[in-house]
Write a protein that holds these residues in place. Structure first.
Motif, short mmCIF file in Angstrom:
data_model
loop_
_atom_site.label_atom_id
_atom_site.label_comp_id
_atom_site.label_asym_id
_atom_site.label_seq_id
_atom_site.Cartn_x
_atom_site.Cartn_y
_atom_site.Cartn_z
N CYS A 1 39.34 55.97 -10.98
CA CYS A 1 38.57 57.08 -11.55
C CYS A 1 38.88 58.34 -10.76
O CYS A 1 39.00 58.31 -9.54
N LEU A 2 39.00 59.47 -11.49
CA LEU A 2 39.29 60.72 -10.80
C LEU A 2 38.05 61.31 -10.14
O LEU A 2 38.13 62.01 -9.15
N TYR A 3 36.91 61.02 -10.75
CA TYR A 3 35.67 61.59 -10.20
C TYR A 3 34.66 60.48 -9.96
O TYR A 3 33.65 60.40 -10.64
N CYS B 1 40.93 64.10 -16.95
CA CYS B 1 40.78 62.64 -17.08
C CYS B 1 41.68 62.11 -18.19
O CYS B 1 42.06 60.96 -18.20
N PHE C 1 38.24 55.12 -20.53
CA PHE C 1 36.79 55.22 -20.66
C PHE C 1 36.34 56.63 -21.03
O PHE C 1 35.17 56.87 -21.29
N ALA C 2 37.28 57.56 -21.08
CA ALA C 2 36.95 58.98 -21.23
C ALA C 2 35.99 59.24 -22.38
O ALA C 2 35.06 60.02 -22.26
N CYS D 1 32.49 58.43 -21.27
CA CYS D 1 32.10 58.74 -19.90
C CYS D 1 31.28 60.03 -19.83
O CYS D 1 31.67 61.05 -20.39
N ARG E 1 30.88 61.77 -17.21
CA ARG E 1 31.45 62.67 -16.21
C ARG E 1 32.83 63.16 -16.59
O ARG E 1 33.52 63.77 -15.76
N VAL E 2 33.22 62.93 -17.83
CA VAL E 2 34.60 63.22 -18.22
C VAL E 2 34.94 64.71 -18.02
O VAL E 2 34.14 65.59 -18.31
N CYS F 1 42.41 58.18 -18.79
CA CYS F 1 41.35 57.19 -18.61
C CYS F 1 40.88 56.63 -19.94
O CYS F 1 40.52 57.38 -20.85
N HIS G 1 32.69 53.54 -10.18
CA HIS G 1 33.17 53.89 -11.52
C HIS G 1 31.98 54.07 -12.46
O HIS G 1 31.06 53.26 -12.44
N PRO G 2 31.99 55.11 -13.27
CA PRO G 2 30.86 55.32 -14.18
C PRO G 2 30.61 54.11 -15.09
O PRO G 2 29.47 53.81 -15.43
N ILE H 1 46.07 56.98 -14.24
CA ILE H 1 45.15 57.06 -13.11
C ILE H 1 45.30 55.78 -12.29
O ILE H 1 45.17 54.69 -12.83
S1 SF4 Z 1 38.45 59.17 -14.80
FE1 SF4 Z 1 37.15 60.72 -15.68
S2 SF4 Z 1 36.66 59.88 -17.68
FE2 SF4 Z 1 37.48 58.23 -16.50
S3 SF4 Z 1 35.72 57.25 -15.67
FE3 SF4 Z 1 36.43 58.68 -14.12
S4 SF4 Z 1 35.28 60.50 -14.60
FE4 SF4 Z 1 35.05 59.21 -16.36
#
Ligand code: SF4
Lengths: 645, 314
Positions: A634-636, A616, A605-606, A609, A611-612, A603, A566-567, A621
């Motif tokens: 986390c999606l990514y 997201c 945390f968007a 983040c 990587r958003v 998310c 997770h970022p 999620i």
């Molecule tokens: S879901 Fe998207 S916004 Fe949330 S932590 Fe993962 S990459 Fe970042």
């Protein structure tokens, strides 16, 4: 948990639709009735000359001592046949005038002394305040009596006397504020611009002090009216034919047994007047006092309220001692609901150490404190989920059962050992108390056990240390005592809420290694709450990372540390201070965690983040597995190759 | 501890000096010739000459103060011409009656105030809390001299349960039950305001303490809620309420002036009121000085008790 509440309170201040001060005051029934009563009394007093009242001083020997409700004399007449209603209105006028004048005089001189003392500081301050202390060393009314004795009885002299004895209250309050203000930049700026001291004092400081002066006036005016009435009652204030409420009461006292109404009526008026002022004053203070506004002075009850909307099915992870499913804990403050914990699943095996990591406000402490019902209610409440301790649902058992489990099967170690130990009891008292709460043993046996516990946490001279008070120990020693207390009854689970955060680095390391050793010796499981991945790596077997009330990543310590997915986890790990690279700390993550009363969809945390992506911010999620033990929300998620962004 | 008490006693000496200066200065404010003012209707030329010689009233102020202080330290507060006896004798006799009244009131208001405050805090927002809050508001707003009259009307005139005035029955009596019988109403009246103040502050102190981390620790240890509140919270709250009780001693001593007048209690308050009307200024001076000194000692005692309770202050 305090962190969550304070974030919550901050969040609330921004919230719209809060009632204004006047509304708040009127919402307070007592204050509002005080206001109405006071307005009525003041209106009657002001309008006295216009009201169709007989001459208050016109005597009529034939009509003496008429009872109330007599024709033409609503409240009857006094010993000289004067109309009591008329005298009451005119007397109120005098009492109000005297009370207000005395307040103004006291406020003027007291504030002047306070301003000068606070602004000048040094010798002037010491001299003036010494004088004020001397005046305060007298019993309040007695000094007024002495002054009246010297000046001679009379309304004006009584007024002076009461004003003088109230000067210290103003002087002290105003001095305190002035000292604070005279250190502020705008005062320095004024000084540099060549303003004179008097100019600064009255031009810059006074306007800022004025509200305090007014508040002090509102709290003392009731007293001053009461005390001047008292002096008049004693015959030392208003002299006939002049009459205030006190002297009416004093005159009436002589015929108390034959015509009680003559003294009771003016007394009732004094009471009503002072009561209305005090009601209003209290209301005003409540509105102005920010601590009361957020409801912070509400007393927390013995156990967190449980109002579960959902109760999950019993589930087990094989041999776990503690199993938490879908835990939800909310704070209800004002009209807002803060979802501090929004659905947490955890499990803990015997002898295992699970770390819960997150920033302040992430809900990690609230999660831990929810288990044994130690989240303060109000405002907290558990609204869903379950926690099974050896199969027993902790949110369903009786209060008495929770009490029996606390400190026995589940014990706690908290963050700041100075504030968590009771300052007025010795270490020994507090330890033996913890033991004796769960075992029917004698004090001498408990003492022996306490000594043994101190030895266990490597405190030298344990017998001596039992007799000392917490403030006589160092921070590290105090935390050792707290750990000893947690071990007192061979707990199955120790909940440690940031136990090393308040300590300095070397002591931190000692305490961590002590906890690690003791855990292996006693085979107790530890739920370790921290914001510091460095600490996690030292003691935890597994770790769960929390953000905005949810777990965003979980896994073995090794997995998560080596390959954070997770970022947010990645950022937390980056915050661990590296030897020779100071300055990398938790606050290095840019942005703040979201307020949990209004979480965005998707998310949480968007907003922070790197990587958003647009999706997201859409929809829920889920926590998805990355292997046997690791899971991430986390999606990514980061993978090995991309971990270096 | 003995050393601490000795230190506090020493620190009280300058305060007592300050008191003596203020009392002296207030009396020096009297307009006109001081000898004539003090003697009032007893101002024969011989008396004026004598008092001038005794008190140095014709000398400059600082010298007068030193003479006065010198006499004071020898226990000589002058002579009341109206009563024709030494001021100190009269003051001490009256003060013992005040001490009985004020002492009882102080004990009453401490017990009632602490009790009400704790109940109010424990039952926060409950019925008991609301009732106590309103009673407290009434208590601190009611003129005590009026309340005294109401109580006399109710319990001495309507239901003849207690005597309306005095300290002992005129015929017979003079024993402890008689004293208590006479003491009840005035002591209760005198205690009302202070009870309100103490109850209010106890409530706040308890609420403040109950939010502390060490209370959470006590609960986390598995102590019963009774023990948490009455042992852990109450002791901590008491530490902050004790100085307030010390300050209330001053209000109780001062309030005794009204109550003694209303109930014709032969204490120093009623003595002072009479002495002011008859302009017996030396008697006023002596009375004020003794009560003020007693108040200083009361506060000192409160300090010592607070230190006994709180090891951090030692
Ligand atoms: S879901 Fe998207 S916004 Fe949330 S932590 Fe993962 S990459 Fe970042």
């Amino acid at each position: 948990m305090s962190e969550a509440v304070s974030t919550a309170a901050k969040g609330r201040a921004r919230g719209a639709g809060r009632p204004g001060p006047i509304r708040l005051l009127l919402n307070n029934t007592l204050a509002a009735s005080g206001l109405v009563l006071l307005v009525l009394i003041i209106a009657a007093a002001l309008l006295a000359p216009l009201l169709p009242l007989p001459d208050p001083d016109a005597t009529a020997p034939a009509d003496r001592l008429l009872r109330p409700l007599t024709e033409g004399h609503l409240l009857g007449t006094d010993a000289l046949g004067r109309d009591i209603l008329s005298r009451l209105v005119w007397g109120t006028r005098v009492s109000l005038a005297v009370g207000i004048s005395a307040t103004l005089i006291a406020a003027f001189f007291g504030s002047l002394i306070g301003l000068v003392a606070g602004y000048a500081g040094g010798r002037v301050d010491a001299f003036l305040m010494r004088g004020i202390d001397m005046v305060m060393a007298f019993p309040y009314i007695l000094l007024a009596l002495a002054i009246v004795a010297a000046l001679g009885p009379g309304l004006l002299n009584a007024l002076y006397a009461i004003a003088v004895v109230n000067i210290p209250f103003f002087a002290r309050n105003i001095r305190g504020i002035t000292i604070g203000l005279s250190r502020r930049e705008f005062v320095d700026a004024a000084r540099l611009s060549g303003k004179s001291n008097a100019g600064i004092l009255f031009g810059e400081i006074l306007p800022n002090v004025l509200p305090v002066i007014i508040i002090t006036m509102s709290t003392t005016i009731g007293w001053m009216i009461l005390e001047t009435a008292g002096l008049s009652f004693l015959g030392l204030g208003a002299q006939p034919p002049q009459a205030d409420l006190g002297s009416m009461l004093g005159e009436g006292r002589k015929i108390l047994f034959t015509a009680p109404h003559v003294s009771i009526i003016p007394g009732l008026m004094i009471f009503a007047l002072v009561m209305s002022i005090n009601l209003l004053g209290d209301g005003v203070r409540d509105v102005l006092d920010p601590r009361l506004k957020s409801g912070a002075l509400t007393r927390p009850v013995a156990r967190t309220a449980v109002e579960r909307r959902t109760v999950p099915e019993t589930r087990t992870h094989g041999d776990s001692v503690l199993e938490v499913a879908d835990l939800n804990t909310e704070f209800h403050i004002g009209g807002d609901v803060y979802r501090a914990v929004g659905g947490i699943d955890l499990h803990l095996k015997q002898g295992e150490c699970l770390g819960i990591v997150g920033e302040s406000g992430s809900g990690k402490s609230v999660t831990a404190m929810s288990l044994m019902g130690l989240v303060p209610t109000p405002p907290g409440r558990i609204t869903g989920g379950a926690a099974w301790l050896d199969g027993e649902d902790l949110f369903a058992v009786s209060d008495e059962r929770i009490r029996a489990l606390r400190g026995a099967d589940v014990s706690h170690v908290f963050q700041d050992p100075l504030s968590t130990l009771h300052p007025l009891f010795t270490i020994g008292d507090q330890l033996t108390e913890a033991i004796m709460a769960h075992r029917p043993i004698r004090r001498s046996e408990a003492d022996a056990r306490a000594e043994e516990l101190l030895r266990l946490v490597r405190i030298t001279n344990p017998a001596e240390r039992l007799k000392v008070y917490p403030h006589e120990l160092s921070g590290g020693m105090r935390q050792r005592v707290c750990i000893a207390m947690a071990l007192a009854n061979d707990a199955k689970i120790i909940i440690a809420d940031e136990p090393t955060t308040a300590l300095d680095v070397t002591v931190q390391a000692q305490i961590l290694s002590l906890m690690d050793t003791l855990r292996r010796e006693s085979n107790a499981a530890i739920l370790f709450i921290t914001h510091d991945f460095g600490v996690v790596s030292a003691v935890c077997d597994r770790v769960a990372v929390m953000y905005a009330g949810r777990i965003v990543e979980t896994g073995t310590t090794e997995e998560v540390l080596n390959a954070p997915a997770h970022p947010y986890t990645r950022k937390l790990i980056d915050c661990v201070p590296v030897l020779g690279e100071p300055g990398r700390r938790l606050d290095a993550i840019e942005g703040r965690p979201p307020v949990v009363n209004d979480l965005p969809p998707g998310c949480a945390f968007a907003a922070r983040c790197p990587r958003v992506k647009p999706d997201c911010r859409r929809g829920h999620i889920a926590l998805s597995s990355l292997g046997d033990t690791q899971a991430v929300r986390c999606l990514y998620p980061l993978t090995g190759e991309t971990a270096d962004d | 501890m003995a050393a601490y008490i000795a230190k506090r006693l020493l620190a009280a000496i300058p305060v007592l000096f300050g008191l003596s200066i203020i009392v002296f200065l207030i009396m020096a404010m009297i307009p006109g010739d001081p000898a004539t003012a003090i003697l009032g209707s007893y101002a024969t030329p011989e008396n004026v000459a004598r008092i001038n010689a005794d008190l140095g009233l014709d000398k400059p102020l600082p010298q007068q103060y030193l003479i006065w202080l010198g006499n004071l330290l020898q226990g000589d507060l002058g002579r009341s011409y109206a009563l024709n006896r030494p001021v100190l004798d009269e003051v001490l006799e009256r003060f013992s009656a005040t001490l009985i009244l004020a002492g009882t009131a102080l004990v009453l208001c401490s017990i009632l105030g602490l009790l009400a405050g704790v109940v109010s805090a424990v039952r926060q927002y409950g019925l008991a809390d609301k009732v106590i809050t309103v009673l407290v508001l009434i208590g601190i707003s009611i003129p005590s001299f009026w309340l005294g009259l109401l109580l006399i009307l109710a319990f001495a005139v309507k239901i003849r349960l207690f005597p309306a005035s005095g300290m002992y029955a005129i015929y017979g009596g003079g024993d402890l039950p008689d004293l208590l019988h006479h003491l009840f109403l005035p002591a209760l009246t005198l205690a009302v305001v202070a009870t309100g103040v103490i109850a209010r502050l106890t409530r706040t102190a308890m609420l403040e303490v109950l939010r502390q981390d060490y209370i959470r620790t006590a609960r986390a240890k598995g102590l019963s809620e009774r023990r948490v509140i009455y042992r852990h919270a109450f002791k901590a709250a008491l530490v902050s309420v004790i100085p307030v009780i010390g300050i209330q001693a001053g209000f109780v001593l001062g309030g005794a002036v009204y109550i003694e007048t209303v109930f014709q209690w032969p204490g120093i308050g009623s003595m002072l009121v009479n002495a002011i009307s008859t302009r017996d200024l030396l008697l006023v001076q002596g009375g004020v000085l003794v009560v003020a000194a007693a108040y200083v000692l009361f506060n000192l005692a409160a300090d010592v008790v607070q230190t006994l309770l709180d090891p951090r202050l030692r």
